[in-house]
Each structure stands twice: as structure tokens, then as C-alpha cells.
Design a protein around this motif. Sequence first.
Motif, mmCIF file in Angstrom:
data_model
loop_
_atom_site.group_PDB
_atom_site.id
_atom_site.type_symbol
_atom_site.label_atom_id
_atom_site.label_comp_id
_atom_site.label_asym_id
_atom_site.label_seq_id
_atom_site.Cartn_x
_atom_site.Cartn_y
_atom_site.Cartn_z
ATOM 1 N N TYR A 141 0.900 -1.412 0.028
ATOM 2 C CA TYR A 141 -0.178 0.060 -0.036
ATOM 3 C C TYR A 141 0.765 1.194 -0.029
ATOM 4 O O TYR A 141 1.675 1.310 0.986
ATOM 5 N N LEU B 87 -4.769 -1.514 6.111
ATOM 6 C CA LEU B 87 -3.297 -1.359 7.062
ATOM 7 C C LEU B 87 -3.079 -2.742 7.760
ATOM 8 O O LEU B 87 -2.038 -2.960 7.714
ATOM 9 N N ALA C 84 -1.775 -4.988 5.104
ATOM 10 C CA ALA C 84 -0.327 -4.639 4.193
ATOM 11 C C ALA C 84 0.777 -5.219 4.602
ATOM 12 O O ALA C 84 1.300 -5.395 5.749
ATOM 13 N N PHE D 125 4.282 -0.942 3.362
ATOM 14 C CA PHE D 125 3.535 0.357 3.625
ATOM 15 C C PHE D 125 4.490 1.551 3.413
ATOM 16 O O PHE D 125 5.640 1.548 4.160
ATOM 17 N N PRO E 245 4.412 4.336 8.025
ATOM 18 C CA PRO E 245 5.078 3.960 6.623
ATOM 19 C C PRO E 245 6.572 4.065 6.417
ATOM 20 O O PRO E 245 7.107 5.018 7.220
#
Length: 407
Positions: free
Chosen positions: A134, A169, A172, A175, A194
Amino acid sequence: MNIEELKTAISITPVPGGQDARADRFVRYFEARGIKTVAFCGEGLFQEGATKKWTKVERGKFGFSDRIKSKLENGYIGPFFLYLLWLIKIFTLNVRLAVRLFGCQRADIIVLHECSRFPAVWFILVARGGVFHYDAHDFYSGIEPSDLVSDFQRVWIYRTNRLLERWLLRRADVFTSVSDGIARMYDETFGHRPETVRNVADGASAEGTSVRLRDALKLRPEELLLCVIGNCKPGMDFGGVLCAVRELQPGAHLVLAGGGHESTKRLARDLGIDQRVHDLGFVPTRELVSVVSQCDAACLVYVDRSDNYRYALPNGLFQSLAAKLPIIYLDLPEIHQLLDGFGIGIRLAANETRNWIRAIHKVRHDHGFVADQKTKLEIASSELVWQVECHRLERAILNGLASRRKV
């Protein structure tokens, strides 16, 4: 599992083809490593661009008149009706994307550049497996300040998007985001931080073009040419720079290198300077730096509208640096921290005409300052390179592969 084991990738962005410089950059990163990549782009996730069946519902634009929309948003039944239409739109787009994804070869990694398409991606991950990456271009929960959106958007749309992003999230593997400030907000809001991969221009962004901008605009050598790079967004305020261009009669011009500037052109007409404001529309990423390199300075007109804009590092900033243009910018912390580290730019304390005029005069008449800026821009452009960001991207992918989560 390591990067060498990744053989196929899928990139998904809602932005029409060629207009998402960051998504294109990620695709080139994978292809440079021999990873065969399929890119889906556009609102309808077709190569041709947006679907025609649904009007955009973001920011309250539902295809109704303002009067009808206001009544629907403020009633009891209306908000539910609008929310249902929005859900139908999201559902339709996700079904279409899922069908397209099933028609592709299985991907070892799927990169999603916007959260609303995650249901389709999740379905594919459950059915076929793969690594999920992501890449958040914005802090979507804070793009617009709460006092500038309707209760309907805040209660219905934003809450749903936040739940969707929280679900995303948790699943993921990789990130990434665009700045340290955006990363902090994700960490504080969702508990997931992230890896920062900045929008630094790569080699493809600096390819040459036969277009000579000053010749095309028929400008004399002594005339000043400013530019604003990027699509028009709510967080931009052109009032100060346009009023400055009006006061600097008649030898100052402003180029708009990006899409969606209809409101900017209307303001220029109202100010009587539409002949000196030149809208180039969308310029291909591969040509943009070369096209604007003939300008005298770049103007960053982002204002402190919300948390998202406060900590943004937009594409236009790095493309201005790649073009080695002196930069005039409004005081935003993330942009200031980056530029101040190299001693670059003229920071404006307020978006006022006199501040813009003073800064433009400095660029126009202080040749020593411009020469010093050019030297520092050379240093900055040699250090702010995509190769460095590639290492960050690679580190994020390796960390994600090492701590792989099951969907």
C-alpha cells in the motif's frame, strides 16, 4: 522470500494513465529489476480513463445542483440516499477491477496507490495470494479540514474511508508514503508507520523535448516567466501570485503546468491578466522538467489548509528542483525543512501580494542571489535523486517480505 523471487507485479491507481508520476515511477522501478508489471489506471480502472456511468462523489460532488444537494445532505433520508449511491459506485468500481485482475496473470506483488480499491485487491489476495504493498500518496483522513466539509461527508464518507483504511493497513505487507509528516500522522492515527519514499524525479522525468517554452509563448528575453507545476488542488491558493503578476505589468508571465486549472484561469480573467497566464494543461512526466527549465522561477502555492497539505512534499517541488529553478514558496513545515537544508528558496510568511512581488523582484534583479541559488540547486539535485529513494523502497519491500502477513 526476497525481491529476486518477485517475477510479476500489478500497479493500481485511480489517476488516468501517465498522470500519476509516482505510480509510473514505481512501475519503472519494478521493470528495471526484471519484474513484469501490469498497470491499471483511471477512475474506472481502464487504460482509457474514467468510467462515464458515475459522477465523482468525492468532495460532495454528486451530480446534483447545490440547492438539491444541500437539502439531501441536511435531511434525514437524503444522507442515507447519497451514501447508498456512493457505496454503489465503490462497489461497481471494485467489481470491475476484480474482474480485470482475474483476467491477468497472478501477481507476486500488488501495489495499490489509493485505498478505496482495496476490497477488489483483498479478494484477489485471498484467491491467489501474493504480497500486498500500500502506497499512500496522502493522509486521506485529513485531506480536507473538518470545518470545510459537510456533516454528511464527515459522518458517512470519512468514517467509512477510515474503517476501510484501517482494514487495509492490518493486511498490508509493505507500507510506504511520501513524507515524514504524513508517516507520523498514519502512525498516530492507525498505529502503522510507513517507510518514507519521496517523490524525487527520476531520469525519465528529465528527458529532453523539442519544445522551447519561451519561443512557443513568443516572449522577449527580458520578460519574466514563472511557473506552477502540478494539477490544481483545493490546497493551492493562486490569489497572491496572480495579483503579483498583475502588478508587475507588463513583463511578467505565469505558466500553469498541470490539469484542472479552470478556476485559476477564471481568476486570471477577472484580474485582467489572462493573456499573461498560460495554461499548458497536462504535460507528460517525461517532458515536464525539460519544458519548465526555461522558466525564471517556480512558485509553490500550497497553503496550510489541512494536516495533509501541511506535511506534503508534492511532485511539483521535486520537479522544480530537477529543473534547477529558484523556488518561491509559502511557509509549510515539511517543504521548508527540505529546502532550508540546502539553503534553497524564498519563503513567504504570508500569501500576500507584496510578499510575492518582493520575492519576484529578488529573482528578477538580484543576479548574485540567483547565481548562488543555481549553485545550491546543483548540489540539491545531485543529492535528491531517485536512486536514494529506490533504496528506501527496496528496504520497505524487504522488511515487508521478512515479516509477511497472511490475508
